[in-house]
Design an enzyme around this catalytic site. Structure first.
Site, PDB file in Angstrom:
ATOM      1  N   ASP A  32       1.236  -1.311  -0.074  1.00 59.17           N
ATOM      2  CA  ASP A  32       0.062   0.021   0.176  1.00 59.17           C
ATOM      3  C   ASP A  32       0.784   1.125  -0.208  1.00 59.17           C
ATOM      4  O   ASP A  32       2.020   1.301   0.303  1.00 59.17           O
ATOM      5  CB  ASP A  32      -0.738  -0.057   1.282  1.00 59.17           C
ATOM      6  CG  ASP A  32      -2.284   0.747   0.880  1.00 59.17           C
ATOM      7  OD1 ASP A  32      -2.113   1.861   0.911  1.00 59.17           O
ATOM      8  OD2 ASP A  32      -3.260   0.145   1.223  1.00 59.17           O
ATOM      9  N   ASP A  50       4.104   2.206  -4.657  1.00 63.60           N
ATOM     10  CA  ASP A  50       2.964   2.999  -5.345  1.00 63.60           C
ATOM     11  C   ASP A  50       2.717   1.969  -6.250  1.00 63.60           C
ATOM     12  O   ASP A  50       3.436   1.742  -7.784  1.00 63.60           O
ATOM     13  CB  ASP A  50       3.302   3.731  -5.436  1.00 63.60           C
ATOM     14  CG  ASP A  50       2.312   4.990  -6.633  1.00 63.60           C
ATOM     15  OD1 ASP A  50       1.600   4.601  -7.089  1.00 63.60           O
ATOM     16  OD2 ASP A  50       2.736   6.182  -7.183  1.00 63.60           O
ATOM     17  N   TYR A 149     -16.022   6.575 -11.676  1.00 58.17           N
ATOM     18  CA  TYR A 149     -14.963   5.982 -10.393  1.00 58.17           C
ATOM     19  C   TYR A 149     -15.412   4.419 -10.964  1.00 58.17           C
ATOM     20  O   TYR A 149     -15.327   3.452 -10.591  1.00 58.17           O
ATOM     21  CB  TYR A 149     -15.580   6.002  -9.197  1.00 58.17           C
ATOM     22  CG  TYR A 149     -15.847   5.593  -8.105  1.00 58.17           C
ATOM     23  CD1 TYR A 149     -14.326   4.393  -7.652  1.00 58.17           C
ATOM     24  CD2 TYR A 149     -16.741   4.319  -7.475  1.00 58.17           C
ATOM     25  CE1 TYR A 149     -14.152   3.579  -6.534  1.00 58.17           C
ATOM     26  CE2 TYR A 149     -16.653   3.378  -6.820  1.00 58.17           C
ATOM     27  CZ  TYR A 149     -15.232   2.952  -6.321  1.00 58.17           C
ATOM     28  OH  TYR A 149     -15.009   2.200  -5.014  1.00 58.17           O
ATOM     29  N   ASN A 178     -21.592  -0.835  -0.891  1.00 63.44           N
ATOM     30  CA  ASN A 178     -20.910   0.566   0.884  1.00 63.44           C
ATOM     31  C   ASN A 178     -20.500  -0.283   1.963  1.00 63.44           C
ATOM     32  O   ASN A 178     -21.773  -1.204   2.967  1.00 63.44           O
ATOM     33  CB  ASN A 178     -22.060   1.028   0.663  1.00 63.44           C
ATOM     34  CG  ASN A 178     -22.918   2.506  -0.023  1.00 63.44           C
ATOM     35  OD1 ASN A 178     -21.442   3.020  -0.409  1.00 63.44           O
ATOM     36  ND2 ASN A 178     -24.301   1.950  -0.617  1.00 63.44           N
ATOM     37  N   ALA A 193     -20.296   7.761   3.814  1.00 63.67           N
ATOM     38  CA  ALA A 193     -22.141   8.021   4.760  1.00 63.67           C
ATOM     39  C   ALA A 193     -22.037   7.364   6.434  1.00 63.67           C
ATOM     40  O   ALA A 193     -22.292   8.609   6.387  1.00 63.67           O
ATOM     41  CB  ALA A 193     -23.186   8.026   4.030  1.00 63.67           C
ATOM     42  N   LYS A 200     -20.719  13.261  12.138  1.00 61.66           N
ATOM     43  CA  LYS A 200     -21.443  14.318  13.053  1.00 61.66           C
ATOM     44  C   LYS A 200     -22.187  14.336  14.324  1.00 61.66           C
ATOM     45  O   LYS A 200     -22.367  15.402  14.790  1.00 61.66           O
ATOM     46  CB  LYS A 200     -22.228  14.179  11.475  1.00 61.66           C
ATOM     47  CG  LYS A 200     -21.239  14.906  10.192  1.00 61.66           C
ATOM     48  CD  LYS A 200     -22.328  15.539   9.252  1.00 61.66           C
ATOM     49  CE  LYS A 200     -22.098  15.426   8.110  1.00 61.66           C
ATOM     50  NZ  LYS A 200     -22.409  16.093   6.558  1.00 61.66           N
ATOM     51  N   THR A 219     -31.721   6.916  -1.178  1.00 61.03           N
ATOM     52  CA  THR A 219     -31.110   4.821   0.023  1.00 61.03           C
ATOM     53  C   THR A 219     -30.147   4.390  -0.686  1.00 61.03           C
ATOM     54  O   THR A 219     -29.943   4.167  -1.757  1.00 61.03           O
ATOM     55  CB  THR A 219     -32.833   4.171  -0.828  1.00 61.03           C
ATOM     56  OG1 THR A 219     -32.512   3.855  -1.846  1.00 61.03           O
ATOM     57  CG2 THR A 219     -34.025   4.575   0.160  1.00 61.03           C
TER      58      THR A 219
HETATM   59  P1  NAD Z   1      -9.476   2.271   0.944  1.00 63.91           P
HETATM   60  O1  NAD Z   1      -9.123   3.645   0.530  1.00 63.91           O
HETATM   61  O2  NAD Z   1      -9.103   2.335   2.237  1.00 63.91           O
HETATM   62  O3  NAD Z   1      -8.210   0.880   0.637  1.00 63.91           O
HETATM   63  C1  NAD Z   1      -8.302   1.274  -0.885  1.00 63.91           C
HETATM   64  C2  NAD Z   1      -5.921   1.400  -0.601  1.00 63.91           C
HETATM   65  O4  NAD Z   1      -5.807   1.547  -1.385  1.00 63.91           O
HETATM   66  C3  NAD Z   1      -5.861   2.240   0.195  1.00 63.91           C
HETATM   67  O5  NAD Z   1      -5.492   2.339   2.099  1.00 63.91           O
HETATM   68  C4  NAD Z   1      -4.509   3.237  -1.167  1.00 63.91           C
HETATM   69  O6  NAD Z   1      -3.838   3.894   0.248  1.00 63.91           O
HETATM   70  C5  NAD Z   1      -4.018   2.159  -1.367  1.00 63.91           C
HETATM   71  N1  NAD Z   1      -3.435   2.779  -2.655  1.00 63.91           N
HETATM   72  C6  NAD Z   1      -4.442   3.141  -3.787  1.00 63.91           C
HETATM   73  N2  NAD Z   1      -4.158   3.927  -4.987  1.00 63.91           N
HETATM   74  C7  NAD Z   1      -2.486   3.115  -4.553  1.00 63.91           C
HETATM   75  C8  NAD Z   1      -1.644   2.771  -5.015  1.00 63.91           C
HETATM   76  N3  NAD Z   1      -1.028   3.751  -6.569  1.00 63.91           N
HETATM   77  N4  NAD Z   1      -0.571   2.414  -4.554  1.00 63.91           N
HETATM   78  C9  NAD Z   1      -0.175   1.656  -3.329  1.00 63.91           C
HETATM   79  N5  NAD Z   1      -2.000   1.479  -2.372  1.00 63.91           N
HETATM   80  C10 NAD Z   1      -2.460   2.321  -3.528  1.00 63.91           C
HETATM   81  O7  NAD Z   1     -10.814   1.510   0.666  1.00 63.91           O
HETATM   82  P2  NAD Z   1     -12.030   0.138   0.690  1.00 63.91           P
HETATM   83  O8  NAD Z   1     -12.711   0.835   1.067  1.00 63.91           O
HETATM   84  O9  NAD Z   1     -10.907  -0.316   1.732  1.00 63.91           O
HETATM   85  O10 NAD Z   1     -11.668   0.024  -0.451  1.00 63.91           O
HETATM   86  C11 NAD Z   1     -10.481  -1.642  -1.456  1.00 63.91           C
HETATM   87  C12 NAD Z   1     -11.278  -2.034  -2.369  1.00 63.91           C
HETATM   88  O11 NAD Z   1     -13.140  -1.850  -2.644  1.00 63.91           O
HETATM   89  C13 NAD Z   1     -11.308  -0.946  -3.330  1.00 63.91           C
HETATM   90  O12 NAD Z   1     -10.812  -0.698  -4.472  1.00 63.91           O
HETATM   91  C14 NAD Z   1     -12.586   0.568  -3.917  1.00 63.91           C
HETATM   92  O13 NAD Z   1     -13.181   1.021  -4.729  1.00 63.91           O
HETATM   93  C15 NAD Z   1     -14.002  -0.917  -3.111  1.00 63.91           C
HETATM   94  N6  NAD Z   1     -15.323  -0.791  -3.000  1.00 63.91           N
HETATM   95  C16 NAD Z   1     -15.156  -0.547  -1.949  1.00 63.91           C
HETATM   96  C17 NAD Z   1     -16.359  -0.270  -1.417  1.00 63.91           C
HETATM   97  C18 NAD Z   1     -16.721   0.519   0.237  1.00 63.91           C
HETATM   98  O14 NAD Z   1     -17.154   0.592   0.718  1.00 63.91           O
HETATM   99  N7  NAD Z   1     -15.274   0.466   1.340  1.00 63.91           N
HETATM  100  C19 NAD Z   1     -17.233   0.160  -1.841  1.00 63.91           C
HETATM  101  C20 NAD Z   1     -17.025  -0.624  -3.301  1.00 63.91           C
HETATM  102  C21 NAD Z   1     -16.391  -1.023  -3.446  1.00 63.91           C
END
Ligand code: NAD
Length: 321
Positions: A32, A50, A149, A178, A193, A200, A219
């Site tokens: 990460d 990265d 996205y 979510n 949310a 809040k 919703t």
């Molecule tokens: P998060 O932002 O906490 O985790 C994503 C991680 O990816 C972060 O720690 C960020 O530092 C890392 N990251 C981003 N770009 C990077 C890069 N270039 N190199 C290395 N690391 C990188 O999000 P999350 O809630 O844990 O979500 C995880 C996955 O699930 C994501 O792909 C997200 O799109 C997907 N997702 C999450 C939700 C949700 O409600 N949390 C819903 C739909 C999809």
């Protein structure tokens, strides 16, 4: 011992997944941009790097992985995704990560690859009625996500699935709806949310007022983190290639969610709806396919998950002072 690589292992879902994989006896490497914010990673090896950079990605594969979980994405809540201000970053950054990782999984013969897509890839026109959104997996096309996205997620789903078709890579694709819970982002602009509302309300006084974006009648359904992790593990071990929803079917309006949190807090909070980015009018997980293919679907009550999350965010607020 099985080995797993968790990309995005410093994020919310990734850090919980690492814990689970460790409990199951995996050797885990996480990668990460940052360490987990709210816990100490249990990964055997944590690489700060990265994933947009090929040289960083190449080095990760200096050993064989049985499973790769690709969760890294440039993402956030409505305030990050729906304003349009971060569109170029979101598409560029996340697409690069996915292009790099899927190719390396192919080159290094990874057994199974999990990709985290999102319900944001569903067409906006099927989510205009807040009481009756349509999010079955086969409703994805003709495509019309309401955010860049969502478009990137759709592109990357197709990317992973084309590697499956052309190169025999075993991919599993989940569309998360979510996900929330303790140790998730709760301030700073990228929070979702449930966390934003918990914050809040935790920061408001008794009988205080909080602002809620939109008319509050939009919703959503919210899935507690533990069930998300359960779904990920079940899906990757299954024979179903996906894409499949991993979400809750317990739909609730945003104002009702705020009321639920207010009740949990015992503060009698007043809700003031203000203009703000909201995304589609209605969204709910459709769990028919996951139940059919995995013989399992999420059923953890929203209230229970929100209670735990509220207490955790309340404690974070107190810690910050
Ligand atoms: P998060 O932002 O906490 O985790 C994503 C991680 O990816 C972060 O720690 C960020 O530092 C890392 N990251 C981003 N770009 C990077 C890069 N270039 N190199 C290395 N690391 C990188 O999000 P999350 O809630 O844990 O979500 C995880 C996955 O699930 C994501 O792909 C997200 O799109 C997907 N997702 C999450 C939700 C949700 O409600 N949390 C819903 C739909 C999809």
């Amino acid at each position: 011992m099985k080995k797993a690589l968790v990309c995005g292992g410093g994020g919310f879902i990734g850090s919980h997944l690492v814990k689970r994989l460790k409990r199951e006896g995996f050797w885990v490497r996480a990668v990460d941009l940052k360490l987990p914010e709210f816990s100490i990673s249990e990964a055997d090896d944590f690489v700060i790097g990265d994933l947009r950079l090929q040289e960083v990605c190449n080095k990760l594969f200096d050993q064989h992985f049985d499973q790769v979980y690709q969760l890294a994405a440039d993402m956030g809540g409505a305030g990050y995704i729906f304003t349009g201000e971060n569109d170029a970053h979101v598409m560029h950054n996340s697409a690069l990560v996915n292009l790099n990782i899927v190719e390396l999984c192919r080159i290094h013969g990874v057994e199974r690859v999990f990709y985290s897509s999102s319900a944001c890839m569903y067409p906006a026109h099927n989510q205009e009625d807040p009481d009756n959104p349509h999010c079955s997996e086969d409703s994805a096309y003709p495509a019309h996500p309401d955010s860049e996205y969502g478009w990137e997620k759709l592109f990357s789903e197709r990317l992973y699935l084309s590697y499956s078709r052309n190169h025999g890579l075993k991919v599993r694709v989940a569309r998360f709806h979510n996900i929330f819970g303790p140790e998730g982002t709760w301030e700073g602009g990228k929070e979702k949310a449930p966390a934003a509302l918990c914050r809040k309300i935790a920061q408001a006084g008794y009988g205080g007022t909080i602002e809620v974006w939109g008319d509050g009648m939009q919703t959503r359904s919210f899935l507690y983190i533990d069930e998300c992790i359960e779904g990920i593990r079940r899906l990757i071990e299954s024979d179903w290639e996906g894409p499949v929803n991993i979400g809750s079917e317990e739909m609730i309006s945003i104002n009702a969610l705020a009321k639920l949190i207010s009740d949990i807090s015992g503060k009698g909070i007043v809700i003031k709806n203000i203009p703000g980015p909201t995304g589609v009018r209605g969204r709910n997980s459709d769990n028919r396919l996951i139940a059919q293919k995995l013989g399992w679907s999420p059923n953890y009550p929203l209230k229970k998950g929100i209670e735990t999350t509220y207490r955790w965010i309340e404690a974070q607020c107190k810690k910050k002072g």
